[in-house]
Design a protein around this motif. Structure first.
Motif, short mmCIF file in Angstrom:
data_model
loop_
_atom_site.label_atom_id
_atom_site.label_comp_id
_atom_site.label_asym_id
_atom_site.label_seq_id
_atom_site.Cartn_x
_atom_site.Cartn_y
_atom_site.Cartn_z
N PHE A 62 0.86 -1.35 0.00
CA PHE A 62 -0.08 -0.03 -0.10
C PHE A 62 0.78 1.22 -0.11
O PHE A 62 0.39 2.24 -0.79
N PRO A 63 1.89 1.43 0.80
CA PRO A 63 2.55 2.45 0.90
C PRO A 63 3.36 2.57 -0.63
O PRO A 63 3.49 3.96 -0.86
N ILE A 66 0.73 4.28 -2.74
CA ILE A 66 0.22 5.62 -2.32
C ILE A 66 1.11 6.67 -2.73
O ILE A 66 0.87 7.65 -3.25
N ILE A 301 1.40 10.29 4.16
CA ILE A 301 0.29 9.48 3.85
C ILE A 301 0.53 8.14 3.62
O ILE A 301 -0.13 7.05 3.80
N ALA A 302 1.85 7.71 3.31
CA ALA A 302 2.22 6.42 3.01
C ALA A 302 2.46 5.63 4.07
O ALA A 302 2.06 4.68 4.47
N ALA A 305 -0.93 4.81 5.58
CA ALA A 305 -1.11 3.70 4.56
C ALA A 305 -0.61 2.41 5.31
O ALA A 305 -1.25 1.17 5.57
N LEU A 308 -2.47 1.52 8.56
CA LEU A 308 -3.75 0.78 8.18
C LEU A 308 -3.65 -0.53 7.77
O LEU A 308 -4.53 -1.21 7.89
N SER A 309 -2.60 -1.06 7.28
CA SER A 309 -2.46 -2.40 6.52
C SER A 309 -1.31 -3.18 7.63
O SER A 309 -0.93 -4.13 7.43
#
Length: 606
Positions: A62-63, A66, A301-302, A305, A308-309
């Protein structure tokens, strides 16, 4: 309009919308190569934290996607990094008291907090603080991190059952425990190291970490090496979670946030500094610019993310970025391709990953950390810049002796003190002119000469309430120590007067009065419009006999020389007038003396 706002918010998306088809071949090859390097390294870095190995791969997926959307660098790859993982491990392991679930909780929370600080800093446009940690301090820090990681893997490489918590104790322990080494584990480590070095020597373009890990994992699986006492990622094959592992937050105590506050700020600073160093270096090489504030937001933001993962903090993966650039990656699509490849591995090869030997991961970590090690670079500062050598050496020793977290705290504090020293007591110069009339700093034997009666001064820092006293002291010292007291003192205001500070202009008012007593006129050269407004606002009397505001130093020189010429002409005129007056007085005196002679003496004898 909405489309433009979205592209401004996500610059990478704009590049993908205007994607050139001819780039796809390069990006596909680069994406596969980046994934090949990222897979073993991410799992190895997860071992530093002592949590589920699969989390390292989820911390990539995800990072990376993102950053591809929010970042401005076309080559930079995000992911788990040696320095960030080492920092998190140094914080969460002592706080977790040996509980893996707590350790995982703390890693996630610290990652989220790091992302929050980055986004907050981006909101206030603090990307300019990229250079807060100077290069010498960062060199010392990275070398300390590299040594800490390598020493921390010794127990895995030799198969020791236990190991001390601190670096010095670990180093002291090694010679005394070599006889306790687990021979099958040592053999596995030696084979992994030989394979890595051999591939790098004979086939330098091949992904050595990936090949080594595939080979050693296959041997572990095929020959059941766990039965010989060799530690693997999961002793019970098939027990590694296939889908996104979720940690329970039910037992988390919010009071622990206080313990993570300062470390998360330190991690945000260090991550962003190394992040921007990598981004700028590859952007410069490929001929484009990166936006520091947008990069700060993308990093934040990365990390959100990643949290959150259920992952941990990410930063610029310099080794994977170098692979991307060397293979010829053109755009951020490389990150997306690499993330999708890692996702496919997670979906279809999870059982195989469970057999990865921990000793082989330790060797990969040691070899990866070796690239961060540059003691020779620190030593080179000794001849070039002794101050830089002192800063780098102090930071390195602080990390090694005081521990990683305390060492990072010292490094940040040292960077702050270095900045404050420069601002509190900046360098300054007296200025003169060369043969062509150009203004330069005066040094010994550089041919720059002062102008008689005009002292030009530059203070190399913005004037603030905490350095204006030093500025005033330096000005008066230079005036008093001058071989011949100047008539004018011109200050380069463009450098030092950058904003309206009440304390600064109060000190300037005092300086004007003290210079007036000494018979010296103060001239501020530069920022004429702002200075006139600020001086009026601070109610300083703008009397030309005491203070002149000029556009620049060249105007000051012309004004001073023209007024000197006028004074010389006036002086010559006064001399001429005095001379004529003296001659007139002499003539009148002669006439008067003639008129006093008796008439008889003036008449001739008949």
């Amino acid at each position: 309009m909405n489309g433009k706002r979205i592209i401004k918010w996500m610059p990478g998306l704009g590049l993908l919308f205007n994607y050139k088809r001819e780039y796809f071949g390069y990006d596909l090859k680069a994406g596969l190569s980046v994934a090949a390097v990222a897979l073993p390294v991410a799992i190895a870095y997860t071992e530093l934290l002592g949590i589920n190995a699969i989390v390292g791969l989820y911390a990539c997926i995800f990072p990376m996607i993102i950053y591809a959307l929010f970042g401005t660098s076309r080559q930079l790859i995000t992911g788990p990094d040696a320095a960030t993982c080492a920092v998190i491990a140094a914080v969460v392991i002592p706080l977790s008291a040996g509980d893996e679930n707590t350790r995982w909780q703390l890693a996630i929370i610290m990652t989220a907090m790091t992302g929050f600080w980055c986004i907050l800093a981006s909101h206030f446009r603090l990307g300019a603080f990229t250079d807060f940690l100077s290069r010498p301090i960062l060199q010392g820090l990275l070398n300390g991190v590299a040594i800490t990681i390598m020493v921390g893997q010794i127990s895995k490489v030799f198969g020791f059952d236990t190991s001390p918590d601190h670096l010095i104790e670990k180093l002291i322990e090694v010679p005394f425990r070599l006889m306790d080494a687990h021979l099958p584990t040592v053999l596995m480590s030696a084979v992994t190291l030989a394979l890595l070095l051999g591939i790098r020597y004979f086939r330098s373009r091949w992904p050595a970490p990936l090949i080594a890990m595939v080979v050693m994992t296959y041997l572990s699986w095929q020959f059941d090496l766990a039965s010989y006492g060799i530690a693997i990622v999961n002793k019970e094959a098939g027990n590694v979670d296939l889908f996104l592992p979720v940690v329970s937050m039910s037992g988390f105590h919010p009071s622990v946030l206080r313990e993570l506050l300062v470390p998360s700020i330190n991690l945000a600073v260090i991550s962003f500094v190394s992040f921007m160093m990598t981004a700028r270096s590859f952007a410069s090489k490929n001929g484009y610019d990166v936006d520091a504030d947008q990069e700060l937001k993308a990093l934040g933001i990365a990390n959100i993310a990643a949290a959150l993962s259920q992952g941990f903090a990410v930063s610029a993966a310099s080794s994977r970025t170098a692979v991307n650039d060397s293979v010829g990656g053109k755009t951020q699509l490389v990150s997306i391709i690499a993330a999708l490849v890692i996702l496919l591995v997670l979906l279809f090869m999870t059982d195989f990953l469970a057999y990865i030997p921990l000793s082989s991961l330790g060797i990969v970590l040691i070899v990866s950390s070796w690239s961060l090690l540059s003691i020779r670079h620190i030593w080179s500062y000794r001849k070039r810049n002794k101050q830089a050598f002192t800063l780098a050496s102090f930071t390195l020793l602080a990390v090694l002796l005081a521990g990683l977290i305390n060492g990072i705290g010292f490094a940040v504090l040292l960077g702050l003190l270095q900045f404050l020293r420069i601002v509190f007591r900046p360098s300054d110069q007296l200025l003169g002119v060369d043969e062509q009339g150009m203004v330069h700093s005066m040094n010994k034997d550089n041919g720059i000469e002062p102008i008689d009666g005009l002292m030009m001064y530059r203070f190399n820092s913005p004037l603030t309430y905490f350095n204006v006293g030093y500025f005033k002291k330096r000005v008066l010292q230079l005036v008093d120590s001058a071989p011949q007291r100047p008539a004018w003192l011109a200050v380069d205001a463009a450098v030092s007067f950058t904003y309206d500070d009440v304390s600064v202009f109060a000190a300037i008012d005092e300086l004007i009065r003290e210079l007036r007593i000494k018979g010296v006129k103060l001239v501020l050269a530069g920022r004429r419009t702002e200075l006139n407004r600020w001086i009026e606002r601070n109610r300083i009397s703008l009397n030309e006999d005491d203070l002149i505001i000029a556009p620049d130093l060249y105007f000051v020189i012309r004004l001073y020389q023209s007024r000197q010429q006028i004074k010389e002409k006036q002086k010559e005129a006064r001399k001429e007038a005095l001379k004529q007056e003296a001659e007139s007085q002499e003539a009148e005196s002669n006439k008067a003396s003639i008129s006093e002679v008796p008439i008889e003496s003036q008449t001739s004898t008949p």
